[in-house]
Design a protein around this motif. Sequence first.
Motif, mmCIF file in Angstrom:
data_model
loop_
_atom_site.group_PDB
_atom_site.id
_atom_site.type_symbol
_atom_site.label_atom_id
_atom_site.label_comp_id
_atom_site.label_asym_id
_atom_site.label_seq_id
_atom_site.Cartn_x
_atom_site.Cartn_y
_atom_site.Cartn_z
ATOM 1 N N GLY A 37 0.812 -1.212 0.000
ATOM 2 C CA GLY A 37 0.000 0.000 0.000
ATOM 3 C C GLY A 37 0.842 1.257 0.000
ATOM 4 N N ARG A 38 1.919 1.270 0.795
ATOM 5 C CA ARG A 38 2.773 2.462 0.873
ATOM 6 C C ARG A 38 3.577 2.676 -0.404
ATOM 7 N NH1 ARG A 38 4.847 2.252 7.214
ATOM 8 N NH2 ARG A 38 2.746 2.109 8.105
ATOM 9 N N LEU A 39 3.990 1.582 -1.053
ATOM 10 C CA LEU A 39 4.682 1.723 -2.338
ATOM 11 C C LEU A 39 3.763 2.332 -3.388
ATOM 12 C CD1 LEU A 39 6.686 -1.639 -2.503
ATOM 13 C CD2 LEU A 39 7.611 0.666 -2.136
ATOM 14 N N GLY A 40 2.493 1.942 -3.365
ATOM 15 C CA GLY A 40 1.538 2.534 -4.297
ATOM 16 C C GLY A 40 1.350 4.018 -4.043
ATOM 17 N N ASP A 41 1.279 4.415 -2.768
ATOM 18 C CA ASP A 41 1.165 5.834 -2.432
ATOM 19 C C ASP A 41 2.360 6.614 -2.947
ATOM 20 O OD1 ASP A 41 -1.193 5.314 -1.162
ATOM 21 O OD2 ASP A 41 -0.371 5.370 0.868
ATOM 22 N N SER A 42 3.556 6.008 -2.893
ATOM 23 C CA SER A 42 4.787 6.708 -3.249
ATOM 24 C C SER A 42 5.035 6.738 -4.753
ATOM 25 C CB SER A 42 5.987 6.045 -2.557
ATOM 26 O OG SER A 42 5.871 6.116 -1.154
ATOM 27 N N PHE A 43 4.856 5.614 -5.416
ATOM 28 C CA PHE A 43 5.275 5.500 -6.815
ATOM 29 C C PHE A 43 4.115 5.472 -7.815
ATOM 30 C CE2 PHE A 43 8.652 3.482 -4.287
ATOM 31 C CZ PHE A 43 9.730 4.288 -4.673
ATOM 32 N N GLY A 44 2.899 5.524 -7.327
ATOM 33 C CA GLY A 44 1.752 5.519 -8.219
ATOM 34 C C GLY A 44 0.964 4.238 -8.097
ATOM 35 N N ARG A 45 -0.339 4.382 -7.843
ATOM 36 C CA ARG A 45 -1.169 3.200 -7.587
ATOM 37 C C ARG A 45 -1.427 2.394 -8.851
ATOM 38 N NH1 ARG A 45 -3.723 7.883 -4.436
ATOM 39 N NH2 ARG A 45 -2.695 7.606 -2.423
ATOM 40 N N ARG A 46 -1.617 3.067 -9.964
ATOM 41 C CA ARG A 46 -1.788 2.326 -11.216
ATOM 42 C C ARG A 46 -0.515 1.555 -11.550
ATOM 43 N NH1 ARG A 46 -1.359 3.415 -17.283
ATOM 44 N NH2 ARG A 46 0.265 4.818 -16.596
ATOM 45 N N ARG A 47 0.635 2.189 -11.343
ATOM 46 C CA ARG A 47 1.911 1.537 -11.632
ATOM 47 C C ARG A 47 2.085 0.281 -10.774
ATOM 48 N NH1 ARG A 47 7.145 5.253 -11.414
ATOM 49 N NH2 ARG A 47 6.038 6.106 -13.211
ATOM 50 N N LEU A 48 1.763 0.372 -9.489
ATOM 51 C CA LEU A 48 1.909 -0.786 -8.603
ATOM 52 C C LEU A 48 0.836 -1.843 -8.881
ATOM 53 C CD1 LEU A 48 3.949 -1.440 -6.299
ATOM 54 C CD2 LEU A 48 4.075 0.862 -7.259
ATOM 55 N N PHE A 49 -0.372 -1.415 -9.271
ATOM 56 C CA PHE A 49 -1.402 -2.367 -9.682
ATOM 57 C C PHE A 49 -0.901 -3.162 -10.882
ATOM 58 C CE2 PHE A 49 -5.043 -3.605 -12.264
ATOM 59 C CZ PHE A 49 -5.938 -4.116 -11.328
ATOM 60 N N PHE A 50 -0.329 -2.456 -11.832
ATOM 61 C CA PHE A 50 0.191 -3.087 -13.048
ATOM 62 C C PHE A 50 1.323 -4.048 -12.698
ATOM 63 C CE2 PHE A 50 1.993 -3.258 -17.333
ATOM 64 C CZ PHE A 50 0.852 -3.223 -18.115
ATOM 65 N N ALA A 51 2.264 -3.591 -11.851
ATOM 66 C CA ALA A 51 3.402 -4.431 -11.476
ATOM 67 C C ALA A 51 2.938 -5.648 -10.677
ATOM 68 C CB ALA A 51 4.405 -3.613 -10.661
ATOM 69 N N GLY A 52 2.013 -5.421 -9.730
ATOM 70 C CA GLY A 52 1.511 -6.538 -8.937
ATOM 71 C C GLY A 52 0.792 -7.569 -9.782
ATOM 72 N N LEU A 53 0.010 -7.096 -10.771
ATOM 73 C CA LEU A 53 -0.719 -8.020 -11.637
ATOM 74 C C LEU A 53 0.235 -8.804 -12.535
ATOM 75 C CD1 LEU A 53 -3.472 -9.051 -12.450
ATOM 76 C CD2 LEU A 53 -3.707 -7.125 -14.030
ATOM 77 N N TRP A 54 1.279 -8.123 -13.046
ATOM 78 C CA TRP A 54 2.301 -8.825 -13.827
ATOM 79 C C TRP A 54 2.924 -9.946 -12.996
ATOM 80 C CZ3 TRP A 54 3.679 -10.229 -18.304
ATOM 81 C CH2 TRP A 54 3.579 -9.400 -19.427
ATOM 82 N N LEU A 55 3.322 -9.610 -11.773
ATOM 83 C CA LEU A 55 3.963 -10.599 -10.906
ATOM 84 C C LEU A 55 2.997 -11.717 -10.542
ATOM 85 C CD1 LEU A 55 6.057 -8.276 -8.554
ATOM 86 C CD2 LEU A 55 6.921 -9.849 -10.307
#
Length: 474
Positions: A78-96
């Motif tokens: 959650g904190r990484l999404g706040d810092s680097f962008g929630r769409r970006r982390l959603f995308f990265a998490g879904l890829w992984l």
Amino acid sequence: MTTTQLAPTAAGARLRPGLTPAGLVTVLLGAALPIIDFFIVNVALPTIDADLHASTATLELVVAAYGIAYAVLLVVGGRLGDSFGRRRLFFAGLWLFTLTSLACGIAPTAGTLVVARAAQGAASALLLPQVLSIIQATTSGEKRSRALGLFGATGGISTVVGQLLGGALVAADLWGTGWRPIFLVNVPIGLVVLVMARKLPESRAHNPLGVDRLGTALLAVTLLSLLVPLMEGRALGWPAWSIALLAVSPFAAAAFVHVERRLERLGGTPLLPPSVMRLPSVRRGLMVAIPFFGAFGSFMFVIAMTLQADLHFGPLGAGAALTPLAVAYFTVSMLSSRLVTRYGQKVVPVGGAITAIGMVALLCTTLAAWPHVTIVDLAPAMVAIGVGNALAMTTLFRIVLSHVPTDLAGVGSGVMTTNQQTSLALGVATLGSLYAALSGSLGGRDAFALVIGLVAVLAAVVAVTGRRLPDPRG
């Protein structure tokens, strides 16, 4: 991930791109995949055992590794999404998540599957926190309320889908692949959602919280040093390393508490802030949640093993037998908010009592008809268990968060979900291991009876202790 960071100003709300209907479908699909995967694996455990020759202890790890990794990394995600962008982390998490699902599906050994499941849990910890954050940051008013309602419904629907889809895929034995499609099916779905996710609006916090690296590491050491020996020690004859790990666990826990208190005194935001943990609603709610989720995690593991290994339902039959529970849970969870508004914290002890009654009914029904138990025989008890779990679980979340300060709402949610996943894993590690030990000495029938009896006792504990919870209405 805090409420004040997520809520835009009026001007910001006008300038920031909103969440379209297609975008909402995208994030809800992203939320559904990890939830489905938690339930889908239960009905496949005996088939995994037969194919990979896994011990019951290793099967426990297949379930628990996912939950441990998710619990440890959830707040970090959650904190990484706040810092680097929630769409970006959603995308990265879904890829992984897609890649780790592939790794699970092609795992050649049980040990490889456990590692892949842990990686899948870590991917879920990156993916899932972004869903609520994106909804909060890109919607407002009635649109937000509707989106949050659909998010809640997604959990219930995913539970039903997980049971049925898991049983159907394993029973179909597509191209002789047995259990593997329960993970491989995530790959094409994940790729489709990844394409859809490119249209999501981006958002991030104006003043993001830092990541508590030391606290995260110490929590991981605490959980692993406790749960791994509990699951593997008995099967391996309690080797020296298992005793050593158990000895490390309390010291790691003490160090974690010390680090969290120190970080908060210095003005930082710990992984699990002690000031939030000291709130009566949080402290009492978490104390009730531990036996509740521990009982639920062990029940799902034991019932899936018993239905197939001892009662010979097969994967599709096991999924169908659990479906009344899932449907009842989904239906009642949609009504629980109105019940809490009217009856307050009383909903939790009522839910615990109904769950206990359902477990006793399940025990009596199963023992009376053993080994010729049918889905129809099990259905009334399963419905009662689903109703009780829905009443207690949804209300516990509301109680824990009811008195958390607004600017720490995201942290409070992280505390509750971390507790939930840890307790689920602890239930599998303890009562699941007990079931495995007793199955070898007493047989499946008596092992099932004793463990379900203990689960009923834990549900009764929830019914009693839940009476002292604070009222979430004010």
